[in-house]
Design an enzyme around this catalytic site. Structure first.
Site, short mmCIF file in Angstrom:
data_model
loop_
_atom_site.label_atom_id
_atom_site.label_comp_id
_atom_site.label_asym_id
_atom_site.label_seq_id
_atom_site.Cartn_x
_atom_site.Cartn_y
_atom_site.Cartn_z
N SER A 84 0.86 -1.18 0.00
CA SER A 84 0.00 0.00 0.00
C SER A 84 0.90 1.24 0.00
O SER A 84 2.10 1.13 -0.17
CB SER A 84 -0.92 -0.02 1.21
OG SER A 84 -0.15 0.00 2.37
N LEU A 85 0.29 2.38 0.18
CA LEU A 85 1.07 3.62 0.16
C LEU A 85 0.98 4.29 1.52
O LEU A 85 -0.03 4.21 2.19
CB LEU A 85 0.49 4.57 -0.88
CG LEU A 85 0.66 4.19 -2.35
CD1 LEU A 85 -0.19 5.10 -3.22
CD2 LEU A 85 2.12 4.29 -2.76
N GLU A 114 -0.01 12.03 -9.62
CA GLU A 114 -1.12 11.32 -10.28
C GLU A 114 -2.36 11.40 -9.41
O GLU A 114 -2.26 11.66 -8.21
CB GLU A 114 -0.79 9.83 -10.44
CG GLU A 114 0.48 9.57 -11.17
CD GLU A 114 0.86 8.09 -11.14
OE1 GLU A 114 0.03 7.25 -10.76
OE2 GLU A 114 2.00 7.81 -11.50
N LYS A 116 -5.26 9.68 -7.25
CA LYS A 116 -5.37 8.44 -6.48
C LYS A 116 -6.79 7.92 -6.69
O LYS A 116 -7.74 8.43 -6.11
CB LYS A 116 -5.08 8.69 -5.00
CG LYS A 116 -5.07 7.41 -4.19
CD LYS A 116 -4.50 7.64 -2.82
CE LYS A 116 -4.42 6.41 -1.96
NZ LYS A 116 -5.48 5.44 -2.07
N ASP A 118 -10.06 5.81 -6.48
CA ASP A 118 -10.70 5.13 -5.35
C ASP A 118 -11.44 3.90 -5.90
O ASP A 118 -12.63 3.93 -6.14
CB ASP A 118 -11.67 6.08 -4.66
CG ASP A 118 -12.01 5.61 -3.27
OD1 ASP A 118 -11.39 4.64 -2.80
OD2 ASP A 118 -12.91 6.21 -2.66
N GLU A 174 -6.10 0.25 -11.13
CA GLU A 174 -7.27 0.29 -10.28
C GLU A 174 -8.52 0.09 -11.12
O GLU A 174 -8.71 0.77 -12.12
CB GLU A 174 -7.31 1.68 -9.61
CG GLU A 174 -8.06 1.73 -8.34
CD GLU A 174 -7.19 1.45 -7.11
OE1 GLU A 174 -6.03 0.99 -7.26
OE2 GLU A 174 -7.70 1.69 -6.01
N TYR A 226 -1.37 2.26 -13.53
CA TYR A 226 -0.47 3.29 -13.02
C TYR A 226 0.90 2.82 -12.54
O TYR A 226 1.69 3.58 -12.02
CB TYR A 226 -1.15 4.07 -11.89
CG TYR A 226 -1.81 3.22 -10.82
CD1 TYR A 226 -1.08 2.32 -10.06
CD2 TYR A 226 -3.17 3.34 -10.59
CE1 TYR A 226 -1.69 1.56 -9.09
CE2 TYR A 226 -3.80 2.58 -9.61
CZ TYR A 226 -3.04 1.69 -8.86
OH TYR A 226 -3.64 0.93 -7.90
N LYS A 313 -3.88 12.41 0.98
CA LYS A 313 -5.32 12.13 1.00
C LYS A 313 -6.10 13.41 1.27
O LYS A 313 -5.75 14.20 2.15
CB LYS A 313 -5.63 11.12 2.11
CG LYS A 313 -4.94 9.78 1.89
CD LYS A 313 -5.87 8.79 1.24
CE LYS A 313 -6.68 8.08 2.25
NZ LYS A 313 -6.68 6.67 2.25
N CYS A 407 -31.83 -6.38 24.73
CA CYS A 407 -31.51 -6.77 23.35
C CYS A 407 -32.73 -6.58 22.46
O CYS A 407 -33.81 -7.08 22.77
CB CYS A 407 -31.06 -8.23 23.32
SG CYS A 407 -30.78 -8.82 21.64
N CYS A 410 -33.77 -10.35 21.23
CA CYS A 410 -34.24 -11.44 22.10
C CYS A 410 -34.70 -10.96 23.47
O CYS A 410 -35.16 -11.74 24.29
CB CYS A 410 -33.16 -12.51 22.23
SG CYS A 410 -31.75 -11.97 23.22
N CYS A 425 -25.21 -8.42 24.25
CA CYS A 425 -26.26 -9.32 24.65
C CYS A 425 -25.62 -10.67 25.03
O CYS A 425 -24.97 -11.29 24.20
CB CYS A 425 -27.24 -9.52 23.49
SG CYS A 425 -28.37 -10.89 23.75
N CYS A 431 -29.94 -15.97 20.91
CA CYS A 431 -30.24 -14.69 20.25
C CYS A 431 -30.03 -14.84 18.73
O CYS A 431 -28.91 -15.07 18.27
CB CYS A 431 -29.32 -13.62 20.84
SG CYS A 431 -29.54 -11.99 20.14
S1 IVH Z 1 0.91 3.27 -7.04
C1 IVH Z 1 3.75 0.23 -4.59
N1 IVH Z 1 -0.77 4.96 -8.10
O1 IVH Z 1 -3.93 3.30 -3.64
C2 IVH Z 1 2.49 1.01 -4.59
N2 IVH Z 1 -1.59 3.50 -6.42
O2 IVH Z 1 -3.52 3.40 -0.76
C3 IVH Z 1 1.97 1.19 -5.95
N3 IVH Z 1 -3.99 3.76 -5.98
O3 IVH Z 1 -2.59 0.09 -3.28
C4 IVH Z 1 0.71 1.93 -5.98
N4 IVH Z 1 -4.36 5.33 -7.44
O4 IVH Z 1 -4.54 0.47 -4.99
C5 IVH Z 1 -0.61 3.98 -7.19
N5 IVH Z 1 -2.13 6.49 -9.19
C6 IVH Z 1 -1.98 5.51 -8.28
C7 IVH Z 1 -3.05 5.04 -7.50
C8 IVH Z 1 -2.81 4.02 -6.56
C9 IVH Z 1 -4.91 4.55 -6.52
C10 IVH Z 1 -4.29 2.77 -4.89
C11 IVH Z 1 -3.57 1.46 -4.99
C12 IVH Z 1 -2.75 1.37 -3.74
C13 IVH Z 1 -3.53 2.23 -2.83
C14 IVH Z 1 -2.73 2.70 -1.65
#
Ligand code: IVH
Length: 681
Positions: A84-85, A114, A116, A118, A174, A226, A313, A407, A410, A425, A431
């Site tokens: 993740s990031l 870039e 992000k 969702d 994504e 991406y 974010k 509850c 129940c 409960c 229940c």
């Molecule tokens: S790069 C090694 N680029 O955000 C990490 N991630 O919160 C490579 N996401 O797991 C990820 N837009 O699912 C990257 N332009 C973007 C993104 C992106 C959405 C997601 C992705 C990641 C999550 C982390």
């Protein structure tokens, strides 16, 4: 008369044309021909492929309408973990990130900003320009093989353009739904009496999990790519790699900017904070990445995320609305959760009708009164939360909302353990939502994974007094299931024989679920997936766990006092002990199993494993080779004894094996060699 040669040529011609138009329509959003002309071409291709099935290929555009129905998703190991990031929420935190990066690099750094997206993260692997498989993030190290579903996403190319792509590579992105498509899906669901999705991300996630790919095709998902993971990417910069990906036919966002200073980065962030409502899809921030791949390597990764990228974010959006009522829900462990029912209000593109109040403490802290105007906020979580109250709008005579004392399901008096925020409960054996909740947990994917029994079906079986605890599942008979009727007023619905068969099969196959997951499936309070795994490995058998005292339990890694008390309480109940005995008698695995397949049968033999396999993942196959004394090699040479070929293996390896006269064997042949046959494994 159509000659074979002319048919092949026509088919190829049509496929190329359709691919180009698909790209123009779904990736570039610049269609060049009318829908009618496009449909005609597609119809002709479908007709030709039907008449000549020998020419049908998996990368034909006709394969994008779905149709394949999966029983369950195969698990696939990620070649590179799906991380993740790190998150930041303020310019100051971003400054810290920039300082850390510059400190390691010791010189100027260029960033790429870039959006992000969702949505749902996905990894696509291409072999020789053809989509080989698509995998979800899963737990980061292995995910679900959802290739059949991903193939229906029109903006994802089944075959790449150009030729200068690596022989085998992965690209990540994504899967998203536009807000418009999300509204359409929800409208359909509400009309059909189904629960609408909370937001586009949930709808995308739900769609990716469908087993019927034709239904996935109808959801009209989209996908932005991406990131190309790996160290051997043939580019100098991230930006170049995405530009190349775009040329190969992938949908890469056009909102991609190179920035040489933090000011420029902040400008991008602020512009999109204002502008994001104008996008047709949801974003929840901006991703900032170091552009140079060499610098990326220098920075490397932590266990969780790359040091060369960070997410900024956006603050959650808020909206004010009227509190209509508060309802109380009982979960599988008896915990009572208060939920606020709200006057529907639009918030960041979706309609909010409910918000979680979490627990009594939080409710008290908010000092919620009847008819209050509340402030709701949508953060990362699915259910929006109430973050404040407009005291100016409160009526002078309004009363505070009280937490219930009994509850709602129940009628049992609720209790609250000291030090805990929640009421619960205690009637765990009588229940209904608790009983149903435990059964639902037992069959869930990460537990016993009995997919043929969904939430609704568990409810039906419970309502018909057929099941009360997990052991009852194994006493179910076909006759019982066939006799169940559900009355919808205007029609009566029964299970079909096919579904009954599937349900019984699903229950039966849970007999091979390993002990770690069985322990998790029991639903002991505070014993989540990780605790269950560690506990199982520490104690090895259910008897050891059942008989362990406080001291023994807390000696195990991950088990603290709270968990130990809960485990002891669970096993001190005679009904739980009885259930364990019944499960054991039915054949449920109650101890850690030794690796089953081990021998020296492959001693001195070297293998190259390539492609995609059906029974095992590539990683598992490699482990099997080693478990049986063999060796894994990465490339075909004169030292190779066997090339173990899965689907979509690159032709280069096959050619090389041919030249060196190395036998190419299939997965089945290999499994026969080591004595694994039938459907075990
Ligand atoms: S790069 C090694 N680029 O955000 C990490 N991630 O919160 C490579 N996401 O797991 C990820 N837009 O699912 C990257 N332009 C973007 C993104 C992106 C959405 C997601 C992705 C990641 C999550 C982390």
């Amino acid at each position: 008369m159509e000659t074979n040669q002319s048919v092949i040529e026509r088919i190829q011609r049509l496929r190329e044309e359709i691919r180009r138009h698909n790209h123009a329509y779904y990736v570039l959003a610049r269609p060049v021909i009318s829908d009618l002309v496009f449909d005609r071409m597609m119809e002709e291709l479908v007709r030709l492929e039907k008449a000549h099935p020998e020419y049908l290929t998996p990368d034909s555009p006709t394969q994008q309408v779905g149709g394949e129905v999966t029983k369950e998703f195969k698990q696939v190991d990620h070649r590179y973990p799906m991380l993740s990031l790190g998150n930041t929420y303020s310019p100051e935190e971003l400054q810290d990130f920039d300082s850390r990066v510059r400190k390691t690099i010791g010189q100027e750094v260029e960033y790429v900003c870039e959006l992000k997206f969702d949505g749902i993260a996905i990894g696509l692997t291409y072999v020789n320009g053809q989509l080989a498989y698509a995998v979800t993030r899963g737990d980061g190290t292995r995910g679900d093989d959802i290739t059949a579903n991903v193939k229906t996403i029109r903006s994802i190319p089944l075959r790449l353009f150009g030729g200068n792509f690596p022989e085998e590579f992965e690209i990540r992105g994504e899967v998203i739904l536009t807000r418009k498509q999300f509204e359409l899906i929800n409208a359909d669901r509400e009309e059909a009496g189904e629960m609408p999705f909370a937001n586009p991300r949930n709808a995308a996630a739900g769609s990716m999990k469908l087993l019927d790919s034709a239904e996935v095709a109808r959801r009209k998902l989209d996908c932005y790519l991406y990131y190309l993971p790996g160290e051997d990417i043939p580019f100098q910069t991230h930006y170049e790699s995405l530009a190349a990906a775009r040329k190969w036919g992938f949908k890469v966002s056009e909102h991609l900017v190179k920035c040489s200073s933090l000011e420029e980065v902040m400008e991008f962030i602020n512009d999109w904070d204002k502008g994001r409502e104008t996008l047709p899809y949801d974003i929840d921030g901006v991703v900032i990445k170091v552009n140079s791949l060499q610098q990326q390597q220098q920075l490397g990764f932590t266990a969780k995320s790359p040091r060369w990228a960070i997410a900024y974010k956006y603050k959650a959006k808020q909206a004010a609305t009227l509190l209509r009522s508060v309802s109380f829900q009982v979960g599988r462990t008896g915990i009572v959760t208060p939920v606020a029912n709200l006057e529907p209000v639009e918030l960041a593109g979706t309609i909010v009708k409910r918000a979680s109040l979490h627990n009594a403490d939080i409710m008290e802290e908010l000092d919620l009164h009847h008819d209050d105007v509340v402030l709701v906020e949508k953060g990362g979580e699915i259910i929006p939360k109430i973050v404040g109250i407009d005291l100016n709008a409160r009526k002078p005579d309004s009363r505070p909302v009280a937490f219930i004392r009994y509850c709602p399901d129940c009628g049992t008096a609720l209790i609250r353990t000291s030090g805990e925020a929640g009421w619960f409960c205690p009637n765990d054996t009588g229940c209904p939502p608790q009983i149903k909740g435990r059964l639902e947990h037992y069959i869930s994917r990460k537990a016993m994974n009995i997919e043929s029994l969904g939430e609704g079906r568990i409810g039906m079986l419970y309502d018909h007094h057929l099941i009360n605890n997990p052991a009852d599942l194994y006493d179910l008979t076909g006759e019982q299931l066939l006799s169940i009727e559900k009355d919808y007023g205007d029609r009566v619905v029964r299970f079909r024989e096919k579904s009954v068969e599937k349900i019984l099969q699903g229950i039966q196959s849970s007999l091979s679920v390993p002990f770690e997951r069985v322990l998790f499936a029991l639903g002991i309070r505070y014993v989540g997936e990780t605790v269950a795994k560690k506990t199982a490995r520490h104690f090895l058998t259910i008897d050891n766990i059942m008989n362990a005292g406080m001291e023994e339990l807390t000696r195990a890694e991950e088990i603290g006092e709270k968990i130990a008390v809960s485990i002891i309480a669970f096993f001190s109940k005679p009904e739980n002990r009885e259930m364990i005995e019944r499960l054991r008698n039915k054949g449920i695995i109650m101890q850690i199993q030794e690796p089953q397949y081990k021998s020296g049968i492959l001693q001195g033999k070297s293998f190259v494993v390539s492609g995609v396999f059906t029974r095992f993942s590539r990683e598992e196959i490699k482990n099997l080779i080693e478990a049986h004394g063999g060796k894994n090699l990465s490339s075909v040479s004169s030292r190779t004894d066997y090339l173990l070929a899965g689907e979509n293996m690159g032709p280069e390896k096959r050619k090389k094996a041919g030249e060196l006269k190395i036998p190419v064997i299939s997965e089945q042949t290999f499994l026969d060699m080591i004595g694994i046959s039938g459907s075990e494994g």
